[in-house]
Design an enzyme around this catalytic site. Structure first.
Site, mmCIF file in Angstrom:
data_model
loop_
_atom_site.group_PDB
_atom_site.id
_atom_site.type_symbol
_atom_site.label_atom_id
_atom_site.label_comp_id
_atom_site.label_asym_id
_atom_site.label_seq_id
_atom_site.Cartn_x
_atom_site.Cartn_y
_atom_site.Cartn_z
ATOM 1 C CB SER A 80 -0.885 0.005 1.256
ATOM 2 O OG SER A 80 -1.565 1.229 1.414
ATOM 3 C CE1 TYR B 68 -3.748 -2.498 5.876
ATOM 4 C CE2 TYR B 68 -3.250 -0.189 5.423
ATOM 5 C CZ TYR B 68 -3.599 -1.449 4.978
ATOM 6 O OH TYR B 68 -3.782 -1.667 3.634
#
Length: 259
Positions: free
Chosen positions: A138, A151
Site C-alpha cells: 500500500s 496497519y
C-alpha cells in the site's frame, strides 16, 4: 505439468479480481480466504471466465498454521508459479485504545502469513526455474499512519521485504513485486471501520479491477514496485520532501473520522 496460481484474500475486492484476471489467462487457480461460501461462488464464475481448474481452500491466515496448510494443499495439485499475497487486515483506531486482538491478527496476516508463504514459494519457484510473487502492500507503507499505526507499519514491512528479496533473486527467473495502491473501492474500508474517514469520503476512488490489472501487469513485467496512479506516486514521495513531523500531521488529518 500444469502450473497453478495461488491467490489469498480471494473472496472479494482485489483478490477476486486477481483471480478473474488469472482465469481469463486460462490458468489453474487456487483461491483462498475465510469465507468458503463466497469462494465457491467465485470458483463457478472463474470456470465460466476460462480457468482450466479452480480449487477452493478455505483458510484464516490469522491462524499461525494456516499458511503452511494452504501451501501444502496448493502444491499437492502441482507446481505453483504465481503467488498473490493479497490477504490483509486493518483497523482504524488510536493506538492506545485500539483492539489488540484485531491488531495482532493484522500482524499475523499482513506480516507472518505473507512471509511464511514467500519462504515456501521462493525455493519452490527457484527449483522450477521460474515464478512470480505479487505482494499487495500500500502507499501506506511509505507513510506513518496516525489512527492506523499498526496497519501502516505492516505495509512498510511488506514494501521493504519485497524489495529486499527481489534484489536477492536478481539474476534468477523468480521475481517479487510489491503493489502499492492508495485508497481503492473494496470492502476493506468497511471491515476496518473507515467509512467516515475524510480520505474515503472524498470519493473518486479507483476500482479494484483497475488496481489489480496494474499489479498483475507489473508483476508480469518483473517490476519491483507498482504504484498505480500519479497521485499515489506523489504520496510515496512525500517523505522525501516534507519534515517527518509535518508529514504525520497531514496524514492524521486525512485519516481522521468525520462526524
Amino acid at each position: 505439468m500444469d502450473t497453478w496460481t495461488v491467490v489469498t484474500g480471494a473472496s472479494s475486492g482485489l483478490g477476486a479480481d486477481f483471480a478473474r484476471i488469472a482465469a481469463k489467462e486460462r490458468r489453474n487457480i487456487v483461491i483462498s480466504a475465510r469465507r468458503e461460501d463466497r469462494l465457491k461462488a467465485l470458483a463457478e464464475e472463474l470456470t465460466g471466465l476460462g480457468a482450466q481448474a479452480v480449487e477452493v481452500v478455505a483458510a484464516d491466515l490469522a491462524d499461525a498454521t494456516a499458511a503452511d496448510t494452504l501451501w501444502n494443499a496448493a502444491v499437492a495439485r502441482g507446481p505453483v508459479d504465481n503467488l498473490v499475497n493479497n490477504a490483509g487486515l486493518g483497523a482504524h483506531d488510536p493506538f492506545e485504545s485500539g483492539d489488540w486482538g484485531r491488531e495482532a491478527a493484522s500482524i499475523e496476516v499482513n506480516i507472518k502469513a505473507l512471509t511464511g508463504l514467500m519462504k515456501l514459494a521462493v525455493p519452490h519457484m527457484k527449483e522450477a526455474g521460474r515464478g512470480r510473487i505479487l505482494n499487495v502492500a500500500s502507499v501506506a507503507g511509505f507513510l506513518p499512519g496516525p489512527g492506523m499505526a499498526v496497519y501502516n507499519a505492516t505495509k512498510a514491512y511488506v514494501v521493504s521485504l519485497s524489495e529486499a528479496v527481489a534484489e536477492e533473486l536478481s539474476g534468477t527467473k523468480v521475481t517479487v513485486t510489491a503493489l502499492c495502491p492508495g485508497a481503492t473501492q473494496t470492502e476493506f474500508f468497511d471491515s476496518a471501520d473507515m467509512g467516515s474517514v475524510r480520505l474515503v469520503k472524498s470519493g473518486g476512488l479507483p476500482t479494484s479491477m483497475s488496481v489489480a490489472r496494474a499489479g498483475w501487469a507489473g508483476a508480469k513485467a518483473g517490476q519491483r514496485l507498482v504504484v498505480p496512479g500519479a497521485s499515489n506516486w506523489m504520496v510515496t514521495q512525500m517523505p522525501r520532501v516534507l519534515p517527518r513531523s509535518a508529514l504525520t500531521k497531514i496524514i492524521k488529518r486525512l485519516m481522521a473520522k468525520e462526524a
